[in-house]
Every structure is written in C-alpha cells, then in structure tokens.
Write a protein that holds these residues in place. Structure first.
Motif, PDB file in Angstrom:
ATOM      1  N   ARG A  86       0.840  -1.180   0.000  1.00 40.26           N
ATOM      2  CA  ARG A  86       0.000   0.000   0.000  1.00 40.26           C
ATOM      3  C   ARG A  86       0.884   1.242   0.000  1.00 40.26           C
ATOM      4  O   ARG A  86       1.816   1.349   0.796  1.00 40.26           O
ATOM      5  N   PRO A  87       0.607   2.207  -0.858  1.00 44.75           N
ATOM      6  CA  PRO A  87       1.435   3.416  -0.893  1.00 44.75           C
ATOM      7  C   PRO A  87       1.207   4.276   0.342  1.00 44.75           C
ATOM      8  O   PRO A  87       0.132   4.251   0.953  1.00 44.75           O
ATOM      9  N   ARG A  88       2.205   5.037   0.693  1.00 43.62           N
ATOM     10  CA  ARG A  88       2.080   5.945   1.825  1.00 43.62           C
ATOM     11  C   ARG A  88       1.104   7.060   1.497  1.00 43.62           C
ATOM     12  O   ARG A  88       1.075   7.565   0.382  1.00 43.62           O
ATOM     13  N   LEU A  89       0.327   7.427   2.484  1.00 44.85           N
ATOM     14  CA  LEU A  89      -0.680   8.461   2.260  1.00 44.85           C
ATOM     15  C   LEU A  89      -0.175   9.846   2.630  1.00 44.85           C
ATOM     16  O   LEU A  89      -0.638  10.834   2.092  1.00 44.85           O
ATOM     17  N   ARG A  90       0.746   9.936   3.556  1.00 41.41           N
ATOM     18  CA  ARG A  90       1.206  11.226   4.044  1.00 41.41           C
ATOM     19  C   ARG A  90       2.541  11.613   3.400  1.00 41.41           C
ATOM     20  O   ARG A  90       3.580  11.532   3.997  1.00 41.41           O
ATOM     21  N   ARG A  91       2.466  12.032   2.155  1.00 42.20           N
ATOM     22  CA  ARG A  91       3.686  12.492   1.490  1.00 42.20           C
ATOM     23  C   ARG A  91       4.081  13.890   1.968  1.00 42.20           C
ATOM     24  O   ARG A  91       5.191  14.327   1.765  1.00 42.20           O
ATOM     25  N   THR A  92       3.130  14.591   2.602  1.00 44.63           N
ATOM     26  CA  THR A  92       3.406  15.951   3.055  1.00 44.63           C
ATOM     27  C   THR A  92       4.235  15.972   4.336  1.00 44.63           C
ATOM     28  O   THR A  92       4.751  17.014   4.709  1.00 44.63           O
ATOM     29  N   LEU A  93       4.367  14.841   5.005  1.00 38.99           N
ATOM     30  CA  LEU A  93       5.156  14.777   6.234  1.00 38.99           C
ATOM     31  C   LEU A  93       6.599  14.445   5.853  1.00 38.99           C
ATOM     32  O   LEU A  93       7.054  13.325   5.957  1.00 38.99           O
ATOM     33  N   THR A  94       7.311  15.454   5.404  1.00 40.12           N
ATOM     34  CA  THR A  94       8.686  15.275   4.918  1.00 40.12           C
ATOM     35  C   THR A  94       9.676  15.452   6.067  1.00 40.12           C
ATOM     36  O   THR A  94       9.340  16.031   7.109  1.00 40.12           O
ATOM     37  N   PRO A  95      10.903  14.980   5.905  1.00 42.03           N
ATOM     38  CA  PRO A  95      11.918  15.214   6.940  1.00 42.03           C
ATOM     39  C   PRO A  95      12.148  16.698   7.220  1.00 42.03           C
ATOM     40  O   PRO A  95      12.394  17.088   8.356  1.00 42.03           O
ATOM     41  N   ARG A  96      12.028  17.532   6.205  1.00 47.80           N
ATOM     42  CA  ARG A  96      12.205  18.979   6.408  1.00 47.80           C
ATOM     43  C   ARG A  96      11.092  19.531   7.294  1.00 47.80           C
ATOM     44  O   ARG A  96      11.344  20.331   8.193  1.00 47.80           O
ATOM     45  N   ARG A  97       9.876  19.079   7.069  1.00 44.15           N
ATOM     46  CA  ARG A  97       8.751  19.545   7.883  1.00 44.15           C
ATOM     47  C   ARG A  97       8.862  19.028   9.319  1.00 44.15           C
ATOM     48  O   ARG A  97       8.527  19.731  10.269  1.00 44.15           O
ATOM     49  N   LEU A  98       9.342  17.791   9.476  1.00 47.18           N
ATOM     50  CA  LEU A  98       9.568  17.259  10.822  1.00 47.18           C
ATOM     51  C   LEU A  98      10.623  18.066  11.558  1.00 47.18           C
ATOM     52  O   LEU A  98      10.470  18.378  12.739  1.00 47.18           O
ATOM     53  N   ALA A  99      11.707  18.398  10.862  1.00 43.76           N
ATOM     54  CA  ALA A  99      12.771  19.180  11.488  1.00 43.76           C
ATOM     55  C   ALA A  99      12.252  20.546  11.924  1.00 43.76           C
ATOM     56  O   ALA A  99      12.602  21.036  13.004  1.00 43.76           O
ATOM     57  N   ALA A 100      11.424  21.172  11.094  1.00 43.15           N
ATOM     58  CA  ALA A 100      10.862  22.481  11.449  1.00 43.15           C
ATOM     59  C   ALA A 100       9.939  22.361  12.661  1.00 43.15           C
ATOM     60  O   ALA A 100       9.944  23.226  13.544  1.00 43.15           O
ATOM     61  N   LEU A 125       0.654  18.608  15.178  1.00 41.36           N
ATOM     62  CA  LEU A 125       0.548  18.538  13.718  1.00 41.36           C
ATOM     63  C   LEU A 125      -0.910  18.447  13.282  1.00 41.36           C
ATOM     64  O   LEU A 125      -1.303  19.037  12.269  1.00 41.36           O
ATOM     65  N   ALA A 126      -1.732  17.716  14.052  1.00 39.09           N
ATOM     66  CA  ALA A 126      -3.151  17.614  13.716  1.00 39.09           C
ATOM     67  C   ALA A 126      -3.841  18.962  13.856  1.00 39.09           C
ATOM     68  O   ALA A 126      -4.729  19.307  13.068  1.00 39.09           O
ATOM     69  N   ALA A 127      -3.428  19.758  14.855  1.00 35.12           N
ATOM     70  CA  ALA A 127      -4.009  21.091  15.035  1.00 35.12           C
ATOM     71  C   ALA A 127      -3.639  22.011  13.878  1.00 35.12           C
ATOM     72  O   ALA A 127      -4.366  22.955  13.579  1.00 35.12           O
ATOM     73  N   LYS A 128      -2.520  21.718  13.226  1.00 36.46           N
ATOM     74  CA  LYS A 128      -2.083  22.535  12.091  1.00 36.46           C
ATOM     75  C   LYS A 128      -2.566  21.965  10.758  1.00 36.46           C
ATOM     76  O   LYS A 128      -2.112  22.379   9.697  1.00 36.46           O
ATOM     77  N   GLY A 129      -3.447  20.947  10.806  1.00 41.88           N
ATOM     78  CA  GLY A 129      -4.039  20.428   9.581  1.00 41.88           C
ATOM     79  C   GLY A 129      -3.348  19.213   8.998  1.00 41.88           C
ATOM     80  O   GLY A 129      -3.655  18.809   7.882  1.00 41.88           O
ATOM     81  N   THR A 136       2.711   6.199  12.831  1.00 40.12           N
ATOM     82  CA  THR A 136       3.308   6.695  11.599  1.00 40.12           C
ATOM     83  C   THR A 136       4.349   7.759  11.914  1.00 40.12           C
ATOM     84  O   THR A 136       5.417   7.794  11.299  1.00 40.12           O
ATOM     85  N   LEU A 137       4.048   8.620  12.862  1.00 42.53           N
ATOM     86  CA  LEU A 137       4.995   9.662  13.241  1.00 42.53           C
ATOM     87  C   LEU A 137       6.279   9.063  13.797  1.00 42.53           C
ATOM     88  O   LEU A 137       7.384   9.503  13.449  1.00 42.53           O
TER      89      LEU A 137
END
Length: 168
Positions: A86-100, A125-129, A136-137
């Motif tokens: 199954r492909p990953r659904l959260r492509r928006t959770l990138t290492p750069r975004r995690l670091a920020a 992260l859920a509060a920010k959409g 997964t995190l």
C-alpha cells in the motif's frame, strides 16, 4: 489410520538435502528459514503432514514450497518476491517539515512541556491540519534519523542550604 504422502512430487534427492541444509545454516529471515526447514524435513524422509506440523504451517504451504523449489532446484526460489504494498498516504510529512516542527519549543506553542513527545507532536501537527497517527509519526522520525532519549535533569545551581545538609 494415518496417510503418508510420499508421492513422487515430494521426493528430493541427496543433493537437494545438502543444498537445503547449507541454505538453512545461512538463512537470516524467519519466513525463509521456516520454508527451508520444512523442505529439509521432507528431504530427510518425513511426510509432508509431519513437516507441516513441526513447522506449524499448513500442508498446502509445504506442497506449494515443494513446487517452487522443484521448479528450479535452487533455494532462492523460496525467498519472498518484492511486493508493491500500500502506498504511503502522508507524502506531506517530509523530513524537512519534521525538522521544522521539532525545532519549535513546545512551550511557545502553548504546551506545558519542555520537550516534544510523539503524542504531543502528533496532536500539534493535527491542530495545524496534518493529521498523522503516533505510530506513523514514530516511523517517520526513525526514518529521518531522530532518536529519543530520556531527558536528563541537572540542577542549575547548588542548593543554598547544602552546607547545612552536609553538617557544616
């Protein structure tokens, strides 16, 4: 009355037995080890039902592994083939975004914590959409190279009454 399956489809010769024993000694994955062990039991003269019982699998699985092995007479035929999955659904959770997200102080975000925990970060992260499960995190943090260690508490200054405690 017990029926033994010694049909010609299950016969393996001495070369097969040696090949399977050598591969079993070097097997690293549990699934491949189980398949090799079942086929080695069959090669040593046990019936398919006995091999399946000892390896805790169904007889049909042992028969399927025999067919796979006998097609090539190579132990590599028993290794799992790559699957798409199954492909990953959260492509928006990138290492750069995690670091920020981790660079921010939780206290400045309104939390009463001095460091991020996975559930707290998932809530933020859920509060920010960006709703993501804690599991997964954790996996994404691990993939990005982050490791969690317990905070170490250090006194900033010595207690003013330390001399009195020490008997001075």
């Amino acid at each position: 009355m017990q029926r033994h399956d010694h049909s010609p489809d299950t016969w393996l010769d001495e070369a097969d037995r040696k090949r399977l024993a050598a591969a079993l000694a070097g097997a690293r994955e549990a699934r491949v080890y189980r398949r090799l062990e079942a086929l080695l039991l069959v090669a040593e003269g046990h019936c398919v039902a006995e091999a399946a019982r000892r390896c805790r699998v169904d007889r049909s699985s042992v028969h399927r592994w025999l067919v796979q092995y006998r097609a090539e007479h190579q132990t590599t035929a028993l290794i799992d083939r790559p699957r798409s999955g199954r492909p990953r659904l959260r492509r928006t959770l990138t290492p750069r975004r995690l670091a920020a997200a981790l660079a921010r102080d939780p206290r400045r975000c309104g939390y009463q914590a001095t460091s991020w925990t996975v559930p707290l970060l998932a809530h933020d992260l859920a509060a920010k959409g960006l709703a993501v499960s804690p599991q997964t995190l954790r996996r994404r943090l691990h993939d990005a190279g982050y490791r969690w260690k317990r905070p170490r508490y250090v006194y900033v200054e010595r207690a003013p009454h330390l001399g009195q405690k020490k008997g001075g």
